[in-house]
Design an enzyme around this catalytic site. Structure first.
Site, PDB file in Angstrom:
ATOM      1  N   ASP A  53      -6.690   7.224   6.557  1.00 22.23           N
ATOM      2  CA  ASP A  53      -6.499   7.972   8.116  1.00 22.23           C
ATOM      3  C   ASP A  53      -7.784   8.439   8.212  1.00 22.23           C
ATOM      4  O   ASP A  53      -8.271   9.401   7.417  1.00 22.23           O
ATOM      5  CB  ASP A  53      -5.399   8.980   7.883  1.00 22.23           C
ATOM      6  CG  ASP A  53      -3.996   8.740   7.828  1.00 22.23           C
ATOM      7  OD1 ASP A  53      -3.798   7.408   8.256  1.00 22.23           O
ATOM      8  OD2 ASP A  53      -3.262   9.253   7.133  1.00 22.23           O
ATOM      9  N   ASP A 202       6.879   4.764  13.446  1.00 24.34           N
ATOM     10  CA  ASP A 202       6.936   6.181  12.831  1.00 24.34           C
ATOM     11  C   ASP A 202       8.217   7.093  13.277  1.00 24.34           C
ATOM     12  O   ASP A 202       8.271   7.571  14.383  1.00 24.34           O
ATOM     13  CB  ASP A 202       5.933   6.872  13.565  1.00 24.34           C
ATOM     14  CG  ASP A 202       4.448   6.278  13.077  1.00 24.34           C
ATOM     15  OD1 ASP A 202       4.458   5.505  12.046  1.00 24.34           O
ATOM     16  OD2 ASP A 202       3.631   6.289  13.996  1.00 24.34           O
TER      17      ASP A 202
END
Length: 347
Positions: A53, A202
């Site tokens: 990330d 998600d």
């Protein structure tokens, strides 16, 4: 040699070596030919994926971050980490730019440069994601998601990961039953192939007392909810988990496969950064529902979690970030554990 004519075109087949190859081909029962031994058919190897990330720091440089449930802290430079993960045995490396794509992705030169540099050192598939969709810049020029994705492919990406935009496309498709061909998912998969498009899902777990409480696919959970609930559905989110949508992970997965997704990256926000293991209930539900590969993400904290997800679900790959970044669990240790557990992996 009877009615067969043999012609040698390639240098490596010329001379004595080439004649020997042709002889063995034409005389399969000769002493030099061995019948291959019968053995158990090989399965598709499970993959271990390292995820980075990334975000821009105050100096404008991209840094790797990781925390609990999307909170962030700096952990290093993306190209250096990606290169090390490749050396350590990662089967794939995934970059998710969590801040850099909010305005105009083609202006995100640091991410493009990261891809270019990483592709020179990392020789496994590279995936990049974060806000890839249609854009109109400050001057009023329109850029399609296909143009945006094309730039990342040219910079070294092998796959594009689409999140929020895929949710919106799936919602429209489920409402109308019509494939417009205009969504980013459809555009990119049509030109580059389904295998180049990953949809990142998600969801959050929502407990319910009965399967009839919601119009979405529910599962009987292995761990009951706070009020003793035995069932749950998984509500999808957008914008990095900040906004919830009225669609379940099961319904979304089925829809994006129909629209052209070649792979699903399944992140359970409840498990992210917790180190208690993947959400088996979620991964099993989705991997049983689709025919495309499913990557399990969020929650890995020990090598046993990787064998567990492969033994109990149809996941094709397992992804981790923080435990690799912080060197809590080396990739090599994961691979060795999987081999010892009888899980076929790439070594």
């Amino acid at each position: 040699m009877g009615n067969i004519q043999a012609v040698q075109f390639h240098p490596e087949k010329s001379g004595a070596t080439g004649l020997s190859i042709l002889k063995e081909f034409l005389r399969p029962n000769s002493l030099g030919t061995k019948v291959p031994a019968r053995r158990k058919a090989s399965k598709l190897a499970k993959r271990v994926i390292a995820c980075l990330d990334v975000r821009s720091n105050d100096k404008g440089d991209l840094v790797v971050t990781k925390g609990d449930q999307y909170d962030v802290r700096n952990l290093g430079k993306p190209v250096d980490l990606a290169s090390q993960y490749y050396i350590d045995g990662a089967d794939e490396v995934s970059f998710l730019n969590i801040t850099g794509f909010r305005d105009f992705p083609l202006g995100d030169l640091p991410m493009l440069e990261v891809l270019r540099c990483a592709s020179e050192k990392v020789f496994v598939p590279l995936t990049v994601g974060g806000g890839i969709r249609d854009f109109t810049d400050a001057n009023g020029r329109y850029y399609s998601s296909l143009e945006v994705a094309s730039e990342y492919f040219r910079s070294g990406a092998d796959k594009i990961s689409i999140g929020s935009d895929a949710v919106y496309a799936a919602e429209a498709f489920l409402q109308t039953g019509v494939k417009t061909g205009k969504s980013s998912l459809e555009q990119i998969s049509r030109v580059y192939g389904n295998q180049a498009v990953v949809v990142s899902i998600d969801p959050r777990r929502v407990y319910v007392k009965s399967q009839e409480d919601v119009p979405f696919k529910t599962v009987k959970v292995s761990t009951k909810g706070p009020s003793g609930e035995e069932y749950a559905w998984y509500q999808c989110t957008v914008n990095g988990g900040r906004d919830s949508r009225a669609i379940g992970a099961y319904e979304l997965a089925k829809a994006v496969e129909e629209l052209g997704a070649g792979e699903i990256l399944l992140n359970c926000i409840d498990c992210d950064g917790q180190g208690c293991g993947f959400d088996i209930d979620l991964v099993k539900m989705v991997s049983d529902a689709v025919t495309i590969p499913v990557i399990a993400s969020s929650g890995a904290g020990a090598v046993q979690h990787f064998s567990e997800i492969f033994e109990k679900t149809n996941a094709s790959a397992a992804l981790a970030a923080g435990i690799f970044h912080r060197k809590e669990v080396p990739i090599l240790a994961v691979k060795e554990h999987l081999v010892n557990a009888g899980v076929e992996v790439r070594v």
